[in-house]
Design a protein around this motif. Structure first.
Motif, PDB file in Angstrom:
ATOM      1  N   THR A 108     -20.910  17.294  -1.007  1.00  0.00           N
ATOM      2  CA  THR A 108     -20.408  18.614  -0.652  1.00  0.00           C
ATOM      3  C   THR A 108     -20.153  18.732   0.850  1.00  0.00           C
ATOM      4  OG1 THR A 108     -21.666  19.584  -2.487  1.00  0.00           O
ATOM      5  CG2 THR A 108     -20.890  21.085  -0.791  1.00  0.00           C
ATOM      6  N   ASP A 138      -4.552  17.797  -7.839  1.00  0.00           N
ATOM      7  CA  ASP A 138      -5.854  17.873  -7.195  1.00  0.00           C
ATOM      8  C   ASP A 138      -6.672  16.600  -7.434  1.00  0.00           C
ATOM      9  OD1 ASP A 138      -7.010  18.032  -9.753  1.00  0.00           O
ATOM     10  OD2 ASP A 138      -7.305  20.195  -9.656  1.00  0.00           O
ATOM     11  N   ASP A 170     -18.757  22.359 -10.774  1.00  0.00           N
ATOM     12  CA  ASP A 170     -17.776  21.477 -10.153  1.00  0.00           C
ATOM     13  C   ASP A 170     -18.291  20.041 -10.096  1.00  0.00           C
ATOM     14  OD1 ASP A 170     -15.736  23.469  -9.400  1.00  0.00           O
ATOM     15  OD2 ASP A 170     -17.330  24.257  -8.142  1.00  0.00           O
ATOM     16  N   LYS A 171     -19.583  19.898  -9.783  1.00  0.00           N
ATOM     17  CA  LYS A 171     -20.177  18.565  -9.728  1.00  0.00           C
ATOM     18  C   LYS A 171     -20.184  17.923 -11.114  1.00  0.00           C
ATOM     19  CE  LYS A 171     -23.146  19.875  -5.867  1.00  0.00           C
ATOM     20  NZ  LYS A 171     -24.541  20.023  -5.376  1.00  0.00           N
ATOM     21  N   MET A 174      -9.699  19.608  -3.216  1.00  0.00           N
ATOM     22  CA  MET A 174      -8.656  20.582  -2.884  1.00  0.00           C
ATOM     23  C   MET A 174      -7.517  19.902  -2.139  1.00  0.00           C
ATOM     24  SD  MET A 174      -9.970  23.161  -4.333  1.00  0.00           S
ATOM     25  CE  MET A 174      -8.915  24.485  -3.787  1.00  0.00           C
ATOM     26  N   TYR A 230     -20.905  12.684  -5.838  1.00  0.00           N
ATOM     27  CA  TYR A 230     -20.279  13.944  -5.434  1.00  0.00           C
ATOM     28  C   TYR A 230     -20.952  14.417  -4.166  1.00  0.00           C
ATOM     29  CZ  TYR A 230     -18.196  18.630  -6.117  1.00  0.00           C
ATOM     30  OH  TYR A 230     -17.482  19.800  -5.994  1.00  0.00           O
ATOM     31  N   TYR A 268      -9.468  16.149  -9.027  1.00  0.00           N
ATOM     32  CA  TYR A 268      -9.966  15.961 -10.386  1.00  0.00           C
ATOM     33  C   TYR A 268      -8.944  15.210 -11.236  1.00  0.00           C
ATOM     34  CZ  TYR A 268     -13.786  19.313  -9.588  1.00  0.00           C
ATOM     35  OH  TYR A 268     -14.903  19.954  -9.120  1.00  0.00           O
ATOM     36  N   SER A 290     -16.042  17.562  -1.574  1.00  0.00           N
ATOM     37  CA  SER A 290     -15.444  18.861  -1.835  1.00  0.00           C
ATOM     38  C   SER A 290     -16.219  19.968  -1.150  1.00  0.00           C
ATOM     39  CB  SER A 290     -15.410  19.129  -3.342  1.00  0.00           C
ATOM     40  OG  SER A 290     -14.919  20.428  -3.614  1.00  0.00           O
ATOM     41  N   ALA A 291     -15.507  21.043  -0.816  1.00  0.00           N
ATOM     42  CA  ALA A 291     -16.145  22.242  -0.282  1.00  0.00           C
ATOM     43  C   ALA A 291     -16.809  23.036  -1.401  1.00  0.00           C
ATOM     44  CB  ALA A 291     -15.109  23.112   0.428  1.00  0.00           C
ATOM     45  N   LYS A 292     -16.473  22.709  -2.641  1.00  0.00           N
ATOM     46  CA  LYS A 292     -17.085  23.391  -3.789  1.00  0.00           C
ATOM     47  C   LYS A 292     -18.465  22.794  -4.053  1.00  0.00           C
ATOM     48  CE  LYS A 292     -12.753  24.421  -6.213  1.00  0.00           C
ATOM     49  NZ  LYS A 292     -12.030  24.312  -7.505  1.00  0.00           N
ATOM     50  N   ASP A 293     -19.496  23.639  -4.009  1.00  0.00           N
ATOM     51  CA  ASP A 293     -20.848  23.129  -4.222  1.00  0.00           C
ATOM     52  C   ASP A 293     -21.488  23.690  -5.486  1.00  0.00           C
ATOM     53  OD1 ASP A 293     -21.215  25.709  -3.467  1.00  0.00           O
ATOM     54  OD2 ASP A 293     -22.654  25.293  -1.856  1.00  0.00           O
ATOM     55  N   GLU A 294     -20.675  24.342  -6.353  1.00  0.00           N
ATOM     56  CA  GLU A 294     -21.211  24.853  -7.602  1.00  0.00           C
ATOM     57  C   GLU A 294     -21.533  23.700  -8.548  1.00  0.00           C
ATOM     58  OE1 GLU A 294     -21.936  27.979  -8.284  1.00  0.00           O
ATOM     59  OE2 GLU A 294     -21.248  28.628  -6.316  1.00  0.00           O
TER      60      GLU A 294
END
Length: 230
Positions: A101, A60, A87-88, A55, A99, A62, A80-84
């Motif tokens: 989190t 970004d 996203d990984k 982010m 990756y 990515y 990243s704060a995204k842990d889905e």
């Protein structure tokens, strides 16, 4: 050590903490607040590792990861704060090596940095293998030059794509488990899941259309070639 690491992170607190821990372990660190500045700086030379936040303002992480992979195979760690899981997986598909989190332990990040450098430095060279070129049907792999030809056309592949393809081509028709491929390509100290194997196979299938990498359901993959195709 003295390896140069670029950290691209817009959170000043995270940047400073990570920098302090990495410097303490002997790494050289450059801090960058956005992807645009990072990419411009990279034009004059790549570091030995990137640590990228996802982010970021503007471009970004990515997109920056994708750009780096187009010109370099240096290790990339995404934070990243995204842990889905999606996203990984996207990070791995774009070429990242790991990756992590948020929130994360700076000590864990340093440990992953060390493992990635160690694995890159410890790739074994088989001095007993004198086969410089592997030919299987329309597939040709020049091991010394690390070049792949498919249907007489040179194919642009990443380092990990090359390594997995070479593993398959050296033992056609042999089934490899996902766990085995994960160890052979990423190393036995890899933190990620075996979905990285599926993503790498997906990329190879896309780049080498109709290459017979078959799925062994519930197990892994194999390169299917009849003896008379060699």
């Amino acid at each position: 050590m003295n390896q140069q690491i670029y950290i691209v992170e817009d959170d000043a607190n995270i940047r400073d903490i990570v920098k302090a821990y990495l410097i303490k372990d002997g790494f050289q660190v450059t801090l960058l607040e956005n992807a645009e500045d990072a990419w411009q700086r990279a034009q004059s030379g790549q570091p030995e590792m990137w640590i990228l936040d996802i982010m970021l303002p503007g471009m970004d992480g990515y997109e920056l990861c994708k750009k780096i992979r187009q010109v370099s195979e240096v290790p990339i760690i995404i934070i990243s704060a995204k842990d889905e899981e999606v996203d990984k997986i996207l990070g791995l598909e774009l070429g990242s090596d790991d990756y992590l989190t948020k929130p994360f332990s700076p000590r864990e990040l340093v440990a992953r940095v060390k493992r990635l450098f160690k694995r890159a430095e410890a790739r074994p060279i088989d001095q007993t293998d004198t086969t410089a070129v592997i030919e299987l049907g329309e597939l040709e792999i020049d091991k010394a030059a690390r070049i792949v030809y498919w249907k007489k056309q040179e194919i642009d592949v990443t380092s990990k794509e090359f390594e997995m393809l070479e593993i398959f081509a050296q033992k056609p028709k042999r089934a490899f488990s996902r766990e085995e491929l994960l160890t052979l390509v990423w190393g036995d100290d890899y933190f990620g899941s075996d979905r990285a194997v599926d993503d790498l196979v997906k990329r190879l299938r896309k780049k080498l259309d109709s290459l017979p990498i078959e799925t062994v359901w519930g197990y892994g993959y194999r390169l299917e070639y009849d003896e008379d195709q060699k």
